[in-house]
Structure formats: C-alpha cells, structure tokens
Design a protein around this motif. Structure first.
Motif, PDB file in Angstrom:
ATOM      1  N   SER B 110       0.829  -1.195   0.000  1.00 56.42           N
ATOM      2  CA  SER B 110       0.000   0.000   0.000  1.00 56.42           C
ATOM      3  C   SER B 110       0.873   1.257   0.000  1.00 56.42           C
ATOM      4  N   THR B 111       0.295   2.351  -0.469  1.00 54.52           N
ATOM      5  CA  THR B 111       0.979   3.646  -0.527  1.00 54.52           C
ATOM      6  C   THR B 111       0.277   4.599   0.423  1.00 54.52           C
ATOM      7  N   LYS B 112       1.079   5.406   1.132  1.00 53.64           N
ATOM      8  CA  LYS B 112       0.453   6.264   2.150  1.00 53.64           C
ATOM      9  C   LYS B 112       0.574   7.742   1.786  1.00 53.64           C
ATOM     10  N   ASN B 113      -0.332   8.501   2.413  1.00 56.82           N
ATOM     11  CA  ASN B 113      -0.276   9.971   2.390  1.00 56.82           C
ATOM     12  C   ASN B 113      -0.270  10.573   0.989  1.00 56.82           C
ATOM     13  N   LEU B 114      -1.215  10.166   0.162  1.00 52.80           N
ATOM     14  CA  LEU B 114      -1.393  10.846  -1.116  1.00 52.80           C
ATOM     15  C   LEU B 114      -1.966  12.239  -0.841  1.00 52.80           C
ATOM     16  N   GLU B 115      -1.602  13.185  -1.700  1.00 52.45           N
ATOM     17  CA  GLU B 115      -1.984  14.579  -1.426  1.00 52.45           C
ATOM     18  C   GLU B 115      -3.158  14.997  -2.294  1.00 52.45           C
ATOM     19  N   ILE B 116      -4.157  15.536  -1.626  1.00 48.55           N
ATOM     20  CA  ILE B 116      -5.354  15.985  -2.325  1.00 48.55           C
ATOM     21  C   ILE B 116      -5.012  17.207  -3.181  1.00 48.55           C
ATOM     22  N   GLY B 117      -5.601  17.258  -4.364  1.00 53.96           N
ATOM     23  CA  GLY B 117      -5.362  18.369  -5.277  1.00 53.96           C
ATOM     24  C   GLY B 117      -4.159  18.144  -6.184  1.00 53.96           C
ATOM     25  N   ARG B 118      -3.526  16.983  -6.071  1.00 56.27           N
ATOM     26  CA  ARG B 118      -2.313  16.732  -6.862  1.00 56.27           C
ATOM     27  C   ARG B 118      -2.519  15.550  -7.816  1.00 56.27           C
ATOM     28  N   ASP B 119      -1.603  15.491  -8.788  1.00 53.09           N
ATOM     29  CA  ASP B 119      -1.667  14.429  -9.800  1.00 53.09           C
ATOM     30  C   ASP B 119      -0.613  13.348  -9.519  1.00 53.09           C
ATOM     31  N   TYR B 120      -0.941  12.143  -9.911  1.00 50.58           N
ATOM     32  CA  TYR B 120      -0.006  11.011  -9.818  1.00 50.58           C
ATOM     33  C   TYR B 120      -0.110  10.231 -11.122  1.00 50.58           C
ATOM     34  N   ASP B 121       0.953   9.578 -11.502  1.00 51.41           N
ATOM     35  CA  ASP B 121       0.768   8.661 -12.625  1.00 51.41           C
ATOM     36  C   ASP B 121       0.834   7.222 -12.120  1.00 51.41           C
ATOM     37  N   PHE B 122       0.318   6.337 -12.919  1.00 54.70           N
ATOM     38  CA  PHE B 122       0.262   4.936 -12.495  1.00 54.70           C
ATOM     39  C   PHE B 122       0.544   4.041 -13.684  1.00 54.70           C
ATOM     40  N   LYS B 123       0.924   2.828 -13.373  1.00 57.85           N
ATOM     41  CA  LYS B 123       1.180   1.837 -14.424  1.00 57.85           C
ATOM     42  C   LYS B 123       0.874   0.451 -13.876  1.00 57.85           C
ATOM     43  N   LEU B 124       0.109  -0.291 -14.635  1.00 57.40           N
ATOM     44  CA  LEU B 124      -0.217  -1.675 -14.265  1.00 57.40           C
ATOM     45  C   LEU B 124       0.190  -2.582 -15.417  1.00 57.40           C
ATOM     46  N   LEU B 268       4.393   2.441   1.532  1.00 56.40           N
ATOM     47  CA  LEU B 268       5.383   3.298   0.882  1.00 56.40           C
ATOM     48  C   LEU B 268       4.845   4.713   0.742  1.00 56.40           C
ATOM     49  N   TYR B 269       5.768   5.663   0.592  1.00 58.69           N
ATOM     50  CA  TYR B 269       5.362   7.032   0.291  1.00 58.69           C
ATOM     51  C   TYR B 269       5.975   7.433  -1.034  1.00 58.69           C
ATOM     52  N   THR B 270       5.189   8.090  -1.844  1.00 56.49           N
ATOM     53  CA  THR B 270       5.735   8.640  -3.073  1.00 56.49           C
ATOM     54  C   THR B 270       5.220  10.069  -3.225  1.00 56.49           C
ATOM     55  N   PRO B 271       6.093  11.028  -3.518  1.00 52.27           N
ATOM     56  CA  PRO B 271       5.613  12.403  -3.692  1.00 52.27           C
ATOM     57  C   PRO B 271       4.787  12.524  -4.970  1.00 52.27           C
ATOM     58  N   PRO B 272       3.872  13.504  -5.017  1.00 50.10           N
ATOM     59  CA  PRO B 272       3.050  13.666  -6.227  1.00 50.10           C
ATOM     60  C   PRO B 272       3.874  14.214  -7.384  1.00 50.10           C
ATOM     61  N   LEU B 273       3.282  14.220  -8.555  1.00 52.90           N
ATOM     62  CA  LEU B 273       3.945  14.809  -9.716  1.00 52.90           C
ATOM     63  C   LEU B 273       4.103  16.309  -9.478  1.00 52.90           C
ATOM     64  N   GLN B 274       5.046  16.880 -10.175  1.00 52.83           N
ATOM     65  CA  GLN B 274       5.284  18.318 -10.003  1.00 52.83           C
ATOM     66  C   GLN B 274       4.009  19.097 -10.312  1.00 52.83           C
ATOM     67  N   GLU B 275       3.713  20.057  -9.461  1.00 55.50           N
ATOM     68  CA  GLU B 275       2.464  20.795  -9.608  1.00 55.50           C
ATOM     69  C   GLU B 275       2.569  21.765 -10.787  1.00 55.50           C
ATOM     70  N   ALA B 276       1.538  21.715 -11.631  1.00 58.68           N
ATOM     71  CA  ALA B 276       1.508  22.640 -12.771  1.00 58.68           C
ATOM     72  C   ALA B 276       0.982  23.991 -12.290  1.00 58.68           C
ATOM     73  N   PRO B 277       1.421  25.086 -12.937  1.00 60.42           N
ATOM     74  CA  PRO B 277       0.872  26.393 -12.542  1.00 60.42           C
ATOM     75  C   PRO B 277      -0.627  26.445 -12.820  1.00 60.42           C
ATOM     76  N   ASN B 278      -1.328  27.244 -12.023  1.00 59.40           N
ATOM     77  CA  ASN B 278      -2.775  27.347 -12.164  1.00 59.40           C
ATOM     78  C   ASN B 278      -3.083  28.142 -13.435  1.00 59.40           C
ATOM     79  N   ALA B 279      -3.144  27.452 -14.562  1.00 56.93           N
ATOM     80  CA  ALA B 279      -3.265  28.115 -15.860  1.00 56.93           C
ATOM     81  C   ALA B 279      -4.595  28.852 -15.999  1.00 56.93           C
TER      82      ALA B 279
END
Lengths: 280, 419
Positions: B110-124, B268-279
């Motif tokens: 399992s992965t812990k502490n995902l951050e709300i408002g952020r993007d993540y990528d995934f692969k299965l 595990l912990y993984t940081p979110p993807l880099q935040e894009a500017p609020n376009a």
C-alpha cells in the motif's frame, strides 16, 4: 442374549457384545440400532461439517482463505482459537451422551474436507484463483491430541488445560511443515518479499486491497524470529479458556431441561383430556 | 399429474440446480456503476489512460497506464487518501499482475499519504492467464472508502489456459516453475496423512455399536464398557504419534528452509507529480442537471493566467469524456484504445468559439448532454445529502499544449432550463 447372533450381525468383539448385553438389545434390535447408527452418523456428519465450516468462516475466514494472510501474529493466534470452538462443543456432546471421544477430530476433519471442496469448486472454479493462493491450514493434529487426552484423563478440566494447550501450541508447527516454503524470500520490483506475498500480488483479488490484510506489521519486532512461537503460546493460553466455554455450550446444547408448567396449562390439559382429546 | 411425472420434474429441477452450482459462472461486471456519483465525480479523476493492446495470448502482457487527480473538493463522507492500494478490476485472476507503480515507485504494497489536489501517474502490467474477453480497469482502493474504479477496457485473451506459467527464482536461487501450483502437492500430501490418522481414529470408534446402545449403557453406569484399557493404549499411542509427527516434521522443515521471511506489511510514500501552474482559474457560478434533457450545464467564470489564448477542449468526470469536437487538439487527444462507450457522442458544447485571451476573465457555458448520465447511474445526486458535482476541464493553447483545471460546486436538478 445370544452372543453368536450378535457376532454374525456386527462382527463384534467381546466388549461390544457386553455393551449390547448391558443395553438389553436382542439381535434384531441390535441390527436395527446399527442401521439407525449409520443413518444418524451420515446426517450428523453433514451437520458437524456445516456448523464447523460456518463457525470458522464467520470468525476466522480470511486467515484461512489466503496464503498471504498467514502471518506470524494473527493467523497463528486466531485460527486455532476459532477452530477449537466447534471442536470443543462437538467433543462435549459426543462424550456427554455416548462417551465417544471423537467430536473434535470429526469437527476438524469434516471442516478440512469441506474447505478443500470449496477451494476447488468456488475459489479455483468460479474465481480462477490458483490453489497455491488458497491453501488451507488445519488444526487436525491438535484435535487428535485433544480427543486422545480426553480418553486418557476422562476429565474435561484436565483436557482443557493440557489438550487446549496442545491444540493451540501445535497449530503453528503442524502447519509450518508444509507452509514454510511459501515464506522463502524473493526479489520483486527491487524489493524483498515472501513467495506468499508474491502469490497474493500476482493473482489479484479485485476487492481485496493489500492494506485490508490484518497481519503483523512490525509490532512483534521485539521477539525477532521467535514471533511465531510467542503467538503460538498465547494461542495455547487462550485455547484453554475457549475450550472450557465451548465445552459448557456443548453440554448445554445436549441437555434436556424440563420446564415446570403453570396451573392454567394444567387445567386446560385436564379439560382437554376429559373432553375426549388425546394428551399431547 | 402422475406421481412418476412429478418425481421426474423434481429430479430435473434438482439436477439443474446442481449443475448451476457446480459449473463455473465467471463474473463480468465490477460494480463500477454502483459507486455513488458524489464519489465518482469528486474524488479521483483518471485521465490519459491507455491500454497497450486489446488482444493478446496467454502469457502475453498488457500495460494500463495513465494519471489520476485527487480532487480538491474531496467529499466529507469519504475517507482521505491516507492509505491506498493501486489495483485492477478484472474477473478474479483471469489476468495476473506482473508489476504496478505509482509515480514509478513499486506499488506491491500500500501507498500512504497521497496529497489531495495533486496528480499522480500509475502503471499496471497484467499478464493473460485465462482465455476470454475481460474488462480491465485500474482501481484505486482507499482505506475507509473502498474501491474507486477507473475506466474499463476490454481485453481479449486467446490461447490455452494450461499454457500459463508464472515462474520465479527465490533469492536463494531456487527456481520455481509455476506459482500457481507451487507447494500444493506438499500441502495435500501432509494434510492427507493427517486425515488418514484422523479417519483411523474415527473408525476405531465408529466400528462399534454406537448411539442407542452406548447411551443405554451409560445410563446404567457401565462407563467401563464404553472406554476400555485398550482404548487408553490406543489413545496414548495416538498422542505419541501426533507429537512425534509434528516435532520431527517441524525440525526437518526448519533445517530445509533455515532462512525465511515474514509477510511484508509496510507501506510506501511517493511524492506527487510536479504541480503545474494554475493556468486557468475556475469559479463555478451555477450548475444544473436537466433531468428530462439528460444534460449537465455548467456556468463557469474562467480566468486565463497564461500568456497564450486557451480553448476548452474537454470536460471529464466519472470516466466520461465530453469532447469539444470543434477543437482539433481535443479530438486528437483521444487515445484510440479508450473505451468508446465512455466518450459520449454528443460531446461538449461550449458557448462561443473564441478562445480565452491571456488575462481575460469570462463567463463560459459548458453543456454536456448524453444518455450516459443515466446509463452510468450518475444522477443520484438528486437524492444525495451533498448535492455537488465535480470534474476536470482540459484547455488547449494553439500549439496543442494542455492545461488542466478542476471544477466543482453545487448542482441543481431542474426540469426546465434556467441558464
């Protein structure tokens, strides 16, 4: 009573003949009694099977379902304690009514038989899970010890103390004999994991996320490699009291209790008999 | 009706019931439409999801990958993504899992502490095991909230199930041919041995006169006839045998496998993807769902914070993708493997075709009309305690660059257009 006739009917020992003699059974009645035995044994087998199986499913299901739930804390503790419940109750019933010391063995053996049928039919047949993911454990060796101690001591209390202890204590080593290979280390995606973990990961259960496993997550670190035995001894301790409680339940379940009726019922009963009705 | 005929009917019915219970009946759907709309529209939005193939043989692999956004307007009633597990939705183990990653980090556990408002990528990465046509979804399980199912694509597996193999080599170098069958024979052999002892014990007692006779003897106080000295000896022998088998067996297995590991239970912990500017800054001024028209209308105040003119290309929510077909960049962004049933044919109607100029603030009306709202069971906000909705809006600049903004707010069920 004619011992020769009995021998023809049942191929009995001298002790069996003595039993029939004391029971005052003629050869004909003994024959019918044997037919009755067979019918009841068949029906009772299904009953014991169902009750033992359902009891375990309700209280200890997942630890028995999956190889990646068989941890060194909860699996070792919960499985024998839960299995012992029905085993003790059935042992009490058969011992109390008939002095037959096989209730625990019958309960656990029939449960094991049922488990294997379900594994092949439902888990593999319906859900495509490989058997390696769903191999069951069993408390059969503990159940045999429990029945044997009851015979040797004729005492439920001594059986609770020594039999209950053995039942809880033997669960882990008697299953580790064949489940240990599942805990060999393997590298997967750059991490060390056990084969059991890997099997659980490889064959996915869509509705069963990893975090839902109730397994040891490092809380037994003080005990290092002895964690399994710590759990086993605690299971043995709990099994003593579990046995006592469910022995008592078993005894209660097979005891006929007559309830005193009140005067209203007596009057109505008498009126019914006087009016020509039959007493119920 | 004759008795024989009745018996025959009963026998046929009993046979049919037995057959139905014995024959395997694989599940096809995964309940993706059963989840409440407020969860599907306001928690996780999956996007850029692709399937590497829709046809493969047994032992071949398919890769499902993409991104997901954890919505800022996360519902109060849903547990926060403090502990999650990336999984797949497919019938049983028809497909096996080879690898899974969140942001490139292994997601076996399992992965812990995902951050709300952020993007993540995934692969299965999944491997074909059972031939058939299987619906394959990415699924994010959230502790306390349950499974949030991503879009599902059909994957056809051909070949013979018997050819499937899952070989692995342990860290000690032991080669295991197939995880499906590993260890099973050993388990069955030992348990059969245990069962043999148990059956022998049962037969020792069952061979005698049993119930009525023993009960009567017990009533007469002759217990000595029921459990004899021979029984004592047999019981003692049984106890010794059981202890011997367990002690010797355990000692031998400890010697055979001296180094074992416990089940792995860390997260595990993984940081979110880099935040894009609020376009594009978004304010939802009013949203309504036209019940008879099956149409969602969103009146949104948009502010373009970039130095490029931006056009609305897509509104996505609950895996449905409403595409602005007038914008070539938005149409081009549709991956051919994306399930067509999740791309409503009517697309997205955007009032006014002029792009949002740099720095401009404008009220824009988006209209997403399709029976999919009903088919996907997304209209039960009519009866929710929390009548809100949400989604992602994709903007494109003239060079085809994409910018993503969240939209969320209250929604009104209406029976006549009000905006």
């Amino acid at each position: 009573m004619d011992g020769d006739n009995h021998e023809k009917v049942l191929a009995m020992t001298a002790n069996d003949q003595a039993v029939l003699d004391v029971a005052e059974m003629s050869p004909k009645i003994a024959n019918w009694s044997r037919t009755f035995d067979i019918l009841i044994v068949i029906v009772a087998a299904f009953l014991i099977w169902a009750v033992s199986h359902i009891g375990f499913l309700l209280l200890g299901g997942d630890w028995d379902f999956f190889i990646d739930w068989k941890d060194r804390q909860y699996w070792v503790l919960i499985t024998p304690v839960v299995t012992l419940m029905m085993a003790a109750a059935f042992q009490a019933i058969f011992w109390h009514l008939f002095r037959l010391p096989f209730g625990a063995t019958a309960s656990v053996l029939l449960f094991l038989l049922g488990v294997w049928i379900v594994r092949y039919h439902s888990w593999q047949g319906l859900a495509f899970f490989p058997i390696s993911l769903v191999v069951p454990a069993t408390c059969l060796m503990g159940a045999l010890a429990l029945d044997a101690i009851l015979v040797l001591t004729r005492s439920w209390l001594v059986t609770a103390v020594f039999g209950g202890t053995l039942f809880g204590l033997m669960f882990f080593p008697s299953n580790w004999i064949y489940l240990a290979p599942y805990f060999q280390p393997v590298e997967h995606m750059g991490q060390m994991t056990s084969l059991a973990d890997l099997i659980g990961y490889t064959f996915p259960r869509s509705g069963t996320p990893e975090y839902i496993r109730i397994i040891e997550r490092g809380t037994l670190r003080t005990f290092q490699d002895s964690a399994m035995w710590v759990s086993a001894f605690f299971a043995a301790f709990l099994c003593i009291f579990t046995y006592m409680i469910f022995w008592w339940i078993g005894i209660k379940a097979c005891t006929i209790k007559y309830i005193a009726i009140g005067s209203k019922f007596k009057d109505a009963y008498a009126a019914n008999v006087n009016a020509g009705g039959k007493a119920a | 009706m004759s008795l024989l005929f009745r018996k025959m009917i009963l026998a046929v019915l009993a046979g049919a019931a037995l057959l139905l219970s014995v024959l395997p009946q694989p599940a096809i759907a995964h309940g993706e439409r059963a989840t409440e709309p407020y969860i599907r529209t306001r928690t996780i939005h999956w996007f850029d999801v692709t399937w590497s193939t829709d046809k493969m043989k047994v032992n071949d692999t398919v890769t499902v990958q993409g991104k997901f956004r954890l919505m800022t307007d996360w519902p109060d009633a849903v547990s926060k993504p403090d502990l999650v597990f990336l999984s797949n939705g497919s019938p049983g183990a028809s497909l096996t899992r080879v690898e899974s990653y969140i942001n490139g980090m292994p997601a076996q556990q399992s992965t812990k502490n995902l951050e709300i408002g952020r993007d993540y990528d995934f692969k299965l990465v999944m491997k074909g095991r059972e031939p058939g046509k299987w619906h394959l979804h990415p699924v994010m399980n959230i502790y306390g909230a349950g499974a949030i199912v991503g879009p599902g694509g059909w994957v056809t597996v051909t070949g013979n199930a018997a050819d499937f193999k899952a070989p692995v080599t342990t860290m000690h170098g032991t080669k295991i041919d197939d995880l499906q069958t590993f260890g099973v024979a050993r388990v069955q052999m030992w348990q059969a041995g245990y069962a043999l002892i148990a059956v022998a014990w049962l037969l020792w007692w069952l061979r005698r006169p049993l119930l009525i006779s023993r009960w009567r003897v017990l009533e007469k106080g002759r217990e000595d006839l029921l459990v004899t000295r021979t029984d004592d000896k047999v019981a003692a022998g049984l106890l010794v045998l059981v202890l011997l088998v367990v002690i010797v067996g355990y000692t031998k297995i400890k010697a055979e496998f001296p180094q074992l590991v416990p089940l792995q239970g860390g997260s595990l912990y993984t940081p979110p993807l880099q935040e894009a500017p609020n376009a594009v800054a978004i304010k939802l001024k009013r949203a309504e769902y036209d019940v008879p028209g099956r149409s969602m209308r969103l009146n949104i105040e948009m502010t373009n914070n970039t130095d490029q003119p931006l056009s609305v290309g897509e509104f996505t929510t609950a895996n449905l993708r409403f595409i602005n077909k007038k914008l070539p960049a938005a149409v081009a962004a549709i991956d051919p493997t994306y399930p067509q049933d999740l791309i409503p044919g009517n697309g997205l109607i955007v009032d006014g075709s002029a792009p949002l100029a740099p720095g401009e603030t404008r009220l824009v009306m988006l209209e997403a009309t399709d029976a999919a709202w009903e088919l996907e069971r997304l209209v039960s906000f009519l009866s929710n305690v929390d009548s809100r909705t949400g989604g992602l809006i994709f903007f494109y600049d003239p060079k085809g660059n994409r910018y993503i903004s969240e939209v969320y707010g209250a929604i009104l069920p209406v029976f006549k257009k009000t905006i």
